[in-house]
Design a protein around this motif. Structure first.
Motif: not given
Length: 288
Positions: A120-125, A190-198
């Motif tokens: 979770s920390m590694g994939s944060a914005q 590390n870019d998985e956060w982009l899937i659920y961003s915003g």
């Protein structure tokens, strides 16, 4: 049913003192069917989006949250949004070394819970993307905490929520189809956060919350229409897939085609397919 202490202390601003009925009568069921039918019609709309109306709805939503109007960028599909996000994020963090931080040194030996936390920390914005601002949840998401939550303690909640969910449940599969397509585009965890961003604000994912709140209003269980309900309706009905940040809002047009075949308990499962205006396709199969 007596009101609980929780209800007394957390009564929503727009919630009336009436209780959800333990069982819905024929007229109330008719109201719920009407509400969910309207949401279905809006969610299955494949007409091209009016970008001016969409932008106005987004700007009103941001203003409601005390935010300045963001830069709004329009795309033809969520996949096109993802390509833009991936490219922008890659350029922003290049050379910053942010992705090389060894978070495990902060937590010591790694167990399952720590592994989840590390991921979770590694994939944060990344902080390098501060120019986007924090993620923004458009008003429909506020309905869960501000309007719906007080009713979850009522005796009739389970039957009420199930009735709404049954009316819009198939819409959630469209969101799953899109999400799976986006997941396939992300090669670096590390870019998985982009899937659920915003907040991924869209009518398919917000259908249950929107349906519950609208039904509560039409059943006379809200003292008035919450601003979040009207604002959420405006955004979700006038826009497609939305990734919202404080300073930047990315919007996809509506799909060109939405279709479902089969059944959840059939041999092939429920097959959901979304075709976008730029030719991108999103597909998902669910079998119960």
């Amino acid at each position: 049913m007596a009101r609980s202490k929780y209800d007394e202390e957390n009564q929503g601003e727009f919630v009336s003192k009436d209780q959800l009925p333990a069982a819905l009568d024929a007229q109330q069921k008719k109201v719920l069917k009407g509400v969910t039918r309207q949401i279905q019609d809006a969610a299955l709309n494949t007409e091209p989006m009016d970008r001016a109306f969409c932008q106005q709805a987004i700007e009103r939503s941001y203003a409601h949250q005390g935010l300045a109007s963001p830069t709004v960028l329009f795309f033809s599909s969520p996949q096109a949004i993802m390509r833009h996000l991936l490219g922008t994020a890659s350029e922003a963090v290049e050379g910053t070394g942010q992705r090389s931080v060894d978070f495990s040194q902060l937590l010591g030996a790694e167990d399952d819970l720590q592994a989840l936390l590390l991921k979770s920390m590694g994939s944060a914005q990344p902080r390098a993307l501060a120019g986007w601002g924090s993620e923004v949840s458009l008003p429909a998401h506020d309905l869960e905490s501000d309007v719906i939550l007080p009713f979850t303690w009522h005796a009739g909640w389970e039957r009420f929520s199930q009735a709404v969910d049954q009316g819009v449940g198939n819409l959630i599969h469209f969101e799953h189809a899109i999400t799976e397509a986006l997941e396939a585009m992300v090669g670096d965890e590390n870019d998985e956060w982009l899937i659920y961003s915003g907040g991924m604000n869209n009518l398919w994912g917000s259908a249950e919350a929107l349906g519950r709140a609208q039904a509560l209003l039409e059943l006379g269980l809200l003292s008035e229409a919450p601003p979040a309900l009207q604002l959420g309706n405006d955004v979700l009905r006038n826009c497609g897939w939305v990734n919202a940040f404080e300073k930047l809002c990315l919007v996809s047009d509506r799909p060109e085609l939405l279709e479902q075949t089969g059944a959840t308990r059939g041999p092939q499962g429920l097959q959901t397919r979304v075709v976008w205006r730029d030719g991108e396709v999103s597909q998902y199969t669910y079998q119960d």
